[in-house]
Design an enzyme around this catalytic site. Structure first.
Site, PDB file in Angstrom:
ATOM      1  N   GLU A 242       5.266   9.432   6.492  1.00  0.00           N
ATOM      2  CA  GLU A 242       4.790   8.357   5.609  1.00  0.00           C
ATOM      3  C   GLU A 242       3.417   7.964   6.138  1.00  0.00           C
ATOM      4  O   GLU A 242       3.306   7.274   7.150  1.00  0.00           O
ATOM      5  CB  GLU A 242       5.731   7.154   5.664  1.00  0.00           C
ATOM      6  CG  GLU A 242       7.147   7.441   5.197  1.00  0.00           C
ATOM      7  CD  GLU A 242       7.274   7.584   3.691  1.00  0.00           C
ATOM      8  OE1 GLU A 242       6.252   7.500   2.979  1.00  0.00           O
ATOM      9  OE2 GLU A 242       8.403   7.804   3.232  1.00  0.00           O
ATOM     10  N   CYS A 276       0.899  -0.234   3.917  1.00  0.00           N
ATOM     11  CA  CYS A 276       0.593   1.134   3.491  1.00  0.00           C
ATOM     12  C   CYS A 276       0.455   1.215   1.976  1.00  0.00           C
ATOM     13  O   CYS A 276      -0.532   1.734   1.469  1.00  0.00           O
ATOM     14  CB  CYS A 276       1.663   2.083   3.993  1.00  0.00           C
ATOM     15  SG  CYS A 276       3.326   1.549   3.597  1.00  0.00           S
TER      16      CYS A 276
END
Ligand code: NAD
Length: 471
Positions: A242, A276
């Protein structure tokens, strides 16, 4: 005995360890242990030794343990949130420290309730083939500093649920809160099932390259992700990556600026922009551009920024100097290019050395650094467009694709644009909301592999097909 903030800190502090300072105040919070290569070897050996018995406990028992860990977190929620707020910098309120601790508990419970069924894949009268999932073995979980607890749980919960043992390496910027979380979890686990190693990137690099590690759950920058891919050439560990993002939002001409402003704001500035899958570049149709900018500036003016432990604040400091310099450098660059700084634009030094106010920037175009590079902080470029095809092309032109959003009053129009965007998740009239049953992951340089839900369980398991003849 009830858990207090002091007792949590005491559990994890090493008097000889590395000093950890609070980003909001600069005061010394505690000292994090600096684990060595010997510690790492011991942790991995313990994880290898503990795995068969943990696997043998079965799904029901492992799920029950996850629920009991969630109960422990709930019972210690306030001291844990305060420790997180002090170490990470995020305030207690808003979508910040208390929210993050609550999400840890919620994710553990949801993961405990998720079932990955065996699947009959062939049944043709001659044979029956059944696809099952076994644990991978030892999982290395390496995490970042922005949502340190929640991301650690995203990695740990499915791994334990599937019968793996886990070695966690938190970010060197936020080790204490993760060590505290692991210490609470370990009240419900046998030795070796879950171990935290505190150390810098060198410890991370050695952990992911360890020959006994079979799976790496990594959340962090794209640059580090590439190094982990290279390291996995040696141990052939499976990877879930990720990585960074630069999420675009597209506001279509039929959107209602005042109605969407609050959600746009939190889409971009959750955790003071250090997220993120936050909205990092906003494309607004020219007919609405000024109204959207005004509405966003109006929301920003009402959001208190300040030290983490004051109840009124919902925005906090940038977590560390490195990130602060990236954010302020990108805004300075935008200024020199002639961009308009609508609000913010200079460090809020009166609050402390790492405070930077919400900064809205207009007049930039694709190719400018604040648009093209991940700012990961409280600055948002707002770019005017006239043709929706151009906005879609802008959204897709970068080599990242974690999230994206489309804002519109017309569901069909929004869906049609969402279908054309290259990203792991596209939200309509929202940005960044995640759900424990909705798979989450990136495309392009934002990484590969999925977290959450049944797909998340599959990613910390190895498939095995058993075939038998019929009759
Ligand atoms: P980072 O890559 O610098 O560090 C992440 C972790 O990796 C730290 O624990 C670090 O010690 C460790 N590490 C560093 N080098 C390593 C190596 N060679 N081998 C193994 N481990 C190593 O990232 P960061 O600055 O902590 O986090 C910010 C970045 O993370 C941003 O780009 C952000 O977009 C991304 N992020 C992504 C997600 C997501 O879900 N996609 C979530 C949060 C953050």
């Amino acid at each position: 005995m009830s858990v207090t903030e002091e007792s949590l800190l005491e559990r994890v502090t090493d008097p000889k360890g590395r000093e950890i300072f609070e980003p909001a105040t600069g005061s010394l919070l505690g000292r994090a242990p600096e684990h060595t290569v010997d510690d790492l070897e011991r942790a991995v050996a313990a994880a290898v030794a503990a795995q068969p018995a943990w696997e043998a406990r079965g799904h029901e028992e492992r799920s029950a343990r996850l629920v009991r860990i969630a109960d422990r977190i709930d019972a210690a929620a306030e001291p844990l949130a305060r420790l997180l707020a002090r170490e990470q910098g995020k305030p207690l309120n808003g979508p910040n420290a208390r929210f993050e601790v609550g999400a840890c508990s919620a994710w553990l419970r949801a993961t405990a309730a998720t079932v990955l069924e065996d699947q009959v894949v062939v049944e043709d009268g001659r044979q029956v083939s059944t696809l099952t999932y076994r644990p991978v073995g030892v999982v290395a979980a390496v995490g970042p500093w922005n949502w340190p607890l929640m991301i650690a749980i995203w990695q740990i919960a499915p791994s334990l649920r599937m019968g793996n043992t886990v070695v966690v390496k938190p970010s060197e910027f936020t080790p204490l809160s993760v060590l505290a979380l692991v210490s609470l979890a370990n009240e419900e686990l046998e030795d070796g099932v879950l171990t935290a190693l505190s150390g810098d990137r060198e410890v991370g690099a050695r952990l992911v390259a360890h020959p006994a590690v079979r799976k790496i759950m990594f959340t962090g920058s794209t640059a580090t992700g590439r190094k982990i891919v290279e390291a996995s050439g040696a141990n052939l560990a499976r990877l879930t990556l990720e990585l960074g993002g630069n999420d675009a939002g597209i506001v279509l001409p039929d959107a209602d600026p005042e109605a969407i402003a609050q959600d746009l704001f939190w889409g971009a500035f959750i955790n003071t922009g250090q997220t993120c899958a936050a909205l990092k570049r906003l494309y607004v149709h020219e007919s609405l551009h000024d109204r959207v900018v005004d509405a966003l500036a109006g929301v920003a003016a009402k959001m208190p920024l300040g030290v983490s432990l004051s109840e009124e604040n919902v925005l906090g400091p940038v977590q560390n100097r490195m990130q602060f310099d990236i954010v302020s450098g990108l805004v300075e660059d935008a200024r020199t290019r002639g961009a308009t700084i609508v609000t913010g634009g200079a460090p809020a030094t009166e609050l402390g050395p790492l405070f930077y106010p919400i900064t809205l920037v207009t007049g930039l175009k694709d190719g400018d650094p604040l648009v093209d590079e991940e700012q990961f902080g409280p600055a948002l470029p707002i770019i005017s467009y006239s043709d929706v095809d151009d906005a879609v092309a802008s959204a897709n032109r970068l080599d990242v694709g974690l999230g994206a959003s489309v804002w519109s009053s017309d569901p069909a129009a929004a869906q049609a644009v969402a279908d054309r965007i290259e990203a792991g998740t596209v939200w309509i009239n929202g940005h960044g909301g995640v759900h424990p049953f909705a798979p989450f992951g990136g495309v392009k340089s934002s990484g590969y592999g999925l977290e959450f839900g049944v797909e998340g369980l599959k990613s910390v398991a190895v498939p095995k097909v058993v075939t038998r003849p019929v009759g």
